[in-house]
Design an enzyme around this catalytic site. Structure first.
Site, mmCIF file in Angstrom:
data_model
loop_
_atom_site.group_PDB
_atom_site.id
_atom_site.type_symbol
_atom_site.label_atom_id
_atom_site.label_comp_id
_atom_site.label_asym_id
_atom_site.label_seq_id
_atom_site.Cartn_x
_atom_site.Cartn_y
_atom_site.Cartn_z
ATOM 1 N N HIS A 141 -1.802 1.644 7.261
ATOM 2 C CA HIS A 141 -2.194 1.571 5.856
ATOM 3 C C HIS A 141 -2.010 2.942 5.221
ATOM 4 O O HIS A 141 -2.056 3.974 5.901
ATOM 5 C CB HIS A 141 -3.663 1.120 5.765
ATOM 6 C CG HIS A 141 -4.157 0.940 4.362
ATOM 7 N ND1 HIS A 141 -3.587 0.049 3.482
ATOM 8 C CD2 HIS A 141 -5.175 1.542 3.680
ATOM 9 C CE1 HIS A 141 -4.233 0.108 2.324
ATOM 10 N NE2 HIS A 141 -5.191 1.010 2.423
ATOM 11 N N CYS A 182 0.824 -1.210 0.000
ATOM 12 C CA CYS A 182 0.000 0.000 0.000
ATOM 13 C C CYS A 182 0.857 1.258 0.000
ATOM 14 O O CYS A 182 0.481 2.270 -0.607
ATOM 15 C CB CYS A 182 -0.960 -0.011 1.191
ATOM 16 S SG CYS A 182 -0.134 -0.076 2.797
#
Length: 794
Positions: free
Chosen positions: A745, A420
């Site tokens: 994230h 990510c």
């Protein structure tokens, strides 16, 4: 050398027989293990003891059973197919005279396969086949192979026997299923149509030997009418035309079609077969479509079952001989399956075995060998060994950075791992117009065009930018409740940029080490420094003098230590005395910065000035790609606060001179040069003295339009930068989700010029948001990287 008119070993067919053998649908076959299903008109109980297969002749009303009677003469033949070109029919065959009816029939047009009837070449008497069948069934004509049971045959194995010594016929050589008489009294004409498949004496053909070096063309012949699957149902009755061969050492290819089919098979195009063939002694596997006969190669299938390669050669039935036109001796080899070339195991009885017949084509290099050679050449090579590098270097010398916004169709990035932080950074770079235009300016080379490369980073990002295309004209905004404008977005298909992920391993970055924190800012520095260094190496091809300065060039270089500053003589070419405001002088040292297109987009300079009592000021210029902003202080709440803290004067404790005397030293950092694209790094991850790392989750306000104050600039450039050169507009934000410094994230918000609005991209998810959502504080995410563009370049 004249060739006589060939004859089929089947003899002449009547129309009924032709329909019976070539036109009528074939019966289905139940291959072993035998399931008890009746495959023909014979009942299951009629099978002989020990016989595993039911002998069925397709389209015939009786089952030919094996007999232990007469042994077959070596001139007899057994065929598993009605293909008159099958190599099993290499044997002597009597030559029959053409009747006027046959000649007239040659001149007619066949309506079965839309080819001239002469291509079928069925010239023998109509009763020859029936007599052969009767003789075979009555005299135990399955021959020595079946009598000794050295080889088991599946259903549908035919016995068409013909005594080559009957009626005093001269010996005949069969060329691709055509019996060509070599006698001087035989009648025939010299037709180039039958010369195409002649075999040279230096390479006699055998039916059962796949061990000779052979050529393989895996692609089917374009516009060829023959079936693409190599099943037993493909009955060929024609020959290529328009090809005359005068020297058997040279290949002769037809100008029209390589093969013609007598019956159109309904499943000819099904991609259901797996064919194996041999090329130059290598095993090649072609999955899917059947392999066509091309460049002098034909494939024949032998549906033999239960071939045991472990049996001694002496016990194997002899293969049928091939008499070449030039009189080469026959070669007899035991029948082998393709599986036996890999290991000594029995092949599956349900899988047809493909044999390759060569037509004297020059040896084609094995694809497997080529792949091995390709693997040797692949990978990183020095710039001097890369033939494409000089072309890219010349392009980069002439490139002009384009800042014009481009409306790209957004595409999500598939994340199958912990990528990510990479995906979020890539989306921000794609949204940067000068970066996009730069990579589109460089040509995209394929693996074939450039198997080895000296610029893997450039290659990968050129490929990445080519994944994105201009967005289609968006639909008109539609009005929703409350007069709110709702825009629709049609993102493209998401994809996984594996070639970008592999860069971490190819370039051996520390980011690829296990257990490291995945950091989007660190990865951005890895990208920009990597692109910059590759472009520097390309510049050396054109200007080798840049090499001596490459070590200290780029944002990755460190500030010169204070001790080194003192040791440097005033006459150094890298330093000069600068007169500042109020006639203050300072010694400024700067590396010889070599500009690249990457520094032209993201590169800026900061000036670090060291103040010391009773000494001249010492200044050092350092390049940067991302401006590091410390936000740890409680006083810092906005980006402007962090910028002012960056340029604040700070004291340096414990500084001593060479005489070991402690002196008061302070240092101040100012902005010497502002880049067209300014990336601000909010340093949210702080390291403790105990070695741990914590995340600062405090909210930092950041504006869409950012103005860099004059007070932040170096004294020498304050009056040189107009307001438009100091004003920036936000176009991308990379967020970090979560409160932990060791996990979390990353997502990205980007400005889309085509929509004149913002998009939120979370890996492969793309959705439209408004500008308020970009700058609004959120509890679950915090801004980490801010991407700004100069407004005068918009």
């Amino acid at each position: 050398m004249a060739l006589h008119n060939p004859q089929y070993i089947f003899g002449d067919f009547s129309p009924d027989e032709f329909n019976q053998f070539f036109v009528t649908p074939r019966s289905s076959v139940e291959l072993p293990p035998y399931s008890g299903t009746q495959c023909g008109i014979q009942a299951e109980e009629e099978l002989l003891d020990g016989q595993e297969h039911q002998r069925i002749e397709f389209g015939v009303d009786e089952v030919i059973e094996p007999s232990d009677g007469l042994q077959r003469a070596p001139s007899y033949s057994i065929s598993s197919t009605l293909n008159p070109q099958a190599p099993e029919f290499i044997l002597g065959c009597p030559t029959s005279k053409k009747t006027p009816d046959d000649i007239e029939k040659d001149e007619t047009y066949s309506s079965i396969d839309q080819y001239p009837a002469s291509a079928l070449a069925l010239e023998s008497s109509s009763n020859a086949e029936a007599e052969t069948l009767e003789n075979d069934s009555g005299a135990g004509g399955l021959g020595q192979r079946e009598r000794k049971k050295k080889k088991k045959r599946p259903p549908g194995y035919y016995s068409y026997l013909k005594d080559g010594s009957e009626e005093g016929a001269s010996p005949a050589a069969l060329v691709n299923g055509h019996a060509t008489s070599v006698g001087t009294n035989s009648e025939g004409v010299e037709d180039p149509e039958f010369m195409v498949d002649m075999l040279p004496s230096v390479m006699p053909r055998t039916c059962d030997s796949p061990q000779n070096p052979m050529d393989l063309i895996s692609d089917p012949v374009p516009d060829s009418p023959f079936p693409r699957t190599l099943g037993g149902d493909a009955r060929t009755a024609g020959l290529p035309e328009g090809c005359r061969e005068t020297d058997f050492e040279q290949p002769c290819l037809p100008t029209d079609n390589l093969l013609r089919t007598a019956v159109t098979q309904p499943n000819a195009g099904a991609d259901t077969t797996e064919n194996l063939a041999v090329a130059n002694g290598k095993i090649l596997e072609s999955l899917g479509e059947g392999t066509a006969a091309a460049n002098g190669v034909e494939l024949h299938t032998d549906e033999s079952a239960d071939l045991d390669p472990a049996k001694p050669e002496s016990q194997s039935p002899p293969a049928e001989s091939a008499l070449s036109v030039s009189g080469a001796i026959s070669i007899s080899q035991p029948a082998k399956s393709w599986a036996s070339l890999f290991h000594d195991s029995k092949p599956s009885s349900s899988s047809p075995v493909a044999y390759v017949e060569t037509k004297c084509s020059p040896p084609v290099p094995s694809p497997l060998a080529s792949e091995k050679q390709m693997e040797v050449k692949e990978g990183l090579v020095p710039v001097s060994e890369d033939p494409v590098a000089i072309k890219i270097a010349e392009l980069l010398e002439t490139v002009t950075l384009v800042h014009k916004p481009v409306s790209l169709q957004p595409r999500g990035l598939i994340n199958k791992g912990n990528w990510c932080y990479i995906n979020a950074t890539l989306q921000a770079l794609v949204a940067c117009p000068p970066m996009y235009h730069l990579m589109k300016f460089i040509p995209l080379y394929s693996k074939v065009q450039r198997p080895c490369t000296s610029t893997p980073m450039i290659d990968s990002f050129v490929r990445l930018m080519n994944e994105f295309t201009n967005m289609p004209v968006p639909p008109k905004p539609r009005q929703a409740l409350g007069d709110k404008i709702v825009r629709d977005i049609r993102p493209g298909a998401a994809f996984e940029p594996t070639y970008i992920y592999r860069l971490l391993t190819v370039i051996k970055s520390s980011l690829s080490e296990k257990g490291r924190q995945e950091d989007a800012e660190e990865y951005l520095g890895f990208i920009l420094n990597g692109l910059h260094e590759e472009m520097l190496s390309l510049k050396k091809l054109l200007s080798p003098t840049h090499e001596k300065h490459s070590v200290s060039n780029g944002p990755g270089s460190h500030l010169i230590e204070d001790e080194e500053l003192e040791d440097t003589g005033e006459g150094s070419e890298d330093e000069w005395e600068q007169v500042g405001p109020k006639n203050k002088t300072s010694v400024t040292r700067q590396a010889d910065f070599v500009q690249t297109p990457i520094t032209g987009i993201f590169g800026g300079h900061i000036r670090s000035v060291v103040y010391q009592q009773s000494s001249k000021e010492s200044a050092t210029l350092q390049p940067f790609f991302t401006l590091q902003l410390d936000i740890q202080s409680d006083k810092i709440r906005t980006v402007q606060d962090a910028l002012e803290s960056l340029v604040a004067r700070e004291s340096v404790q414990g500084y001593t001179t060479k005489t070991k005397q402690e002196v008061e030293v302070s240092r101040r950092v100012t902005l010497e040069k502002l880049p067209p694209v300014l990336v601000l790094h909010l340093k949210r991850f702080v390291y403790e003295k105990t070695g741990g790392c914590q995340k600062l989750v405090k909210n930092i306000e950041y504006p869409v339009d950012l103005e860099i104050s004059r007070e932040l600039l170096s004294p020498g450039v304050k009056n040189k930068n107009f307001k438009c050169h100091r004003t920036y507009r936000l176009f991308a934000v990379v967020y970090h989700h979560g409160n932990s410094a060791t996990g979390g994230h990353y997502t990205t918000d980007v400005f889309q010029i085509g929509l004149n609005g913002w998009l939120r991209i979370d890996d492969q998810t793309v959705k439209v948001i408004n500008q308020y959502q970009v700058v609004r504080p959120s509890a679950d995410r915090t801004a980490y990287l801010l991407y700004y563009r100069r407004v005068d370049l918009l």
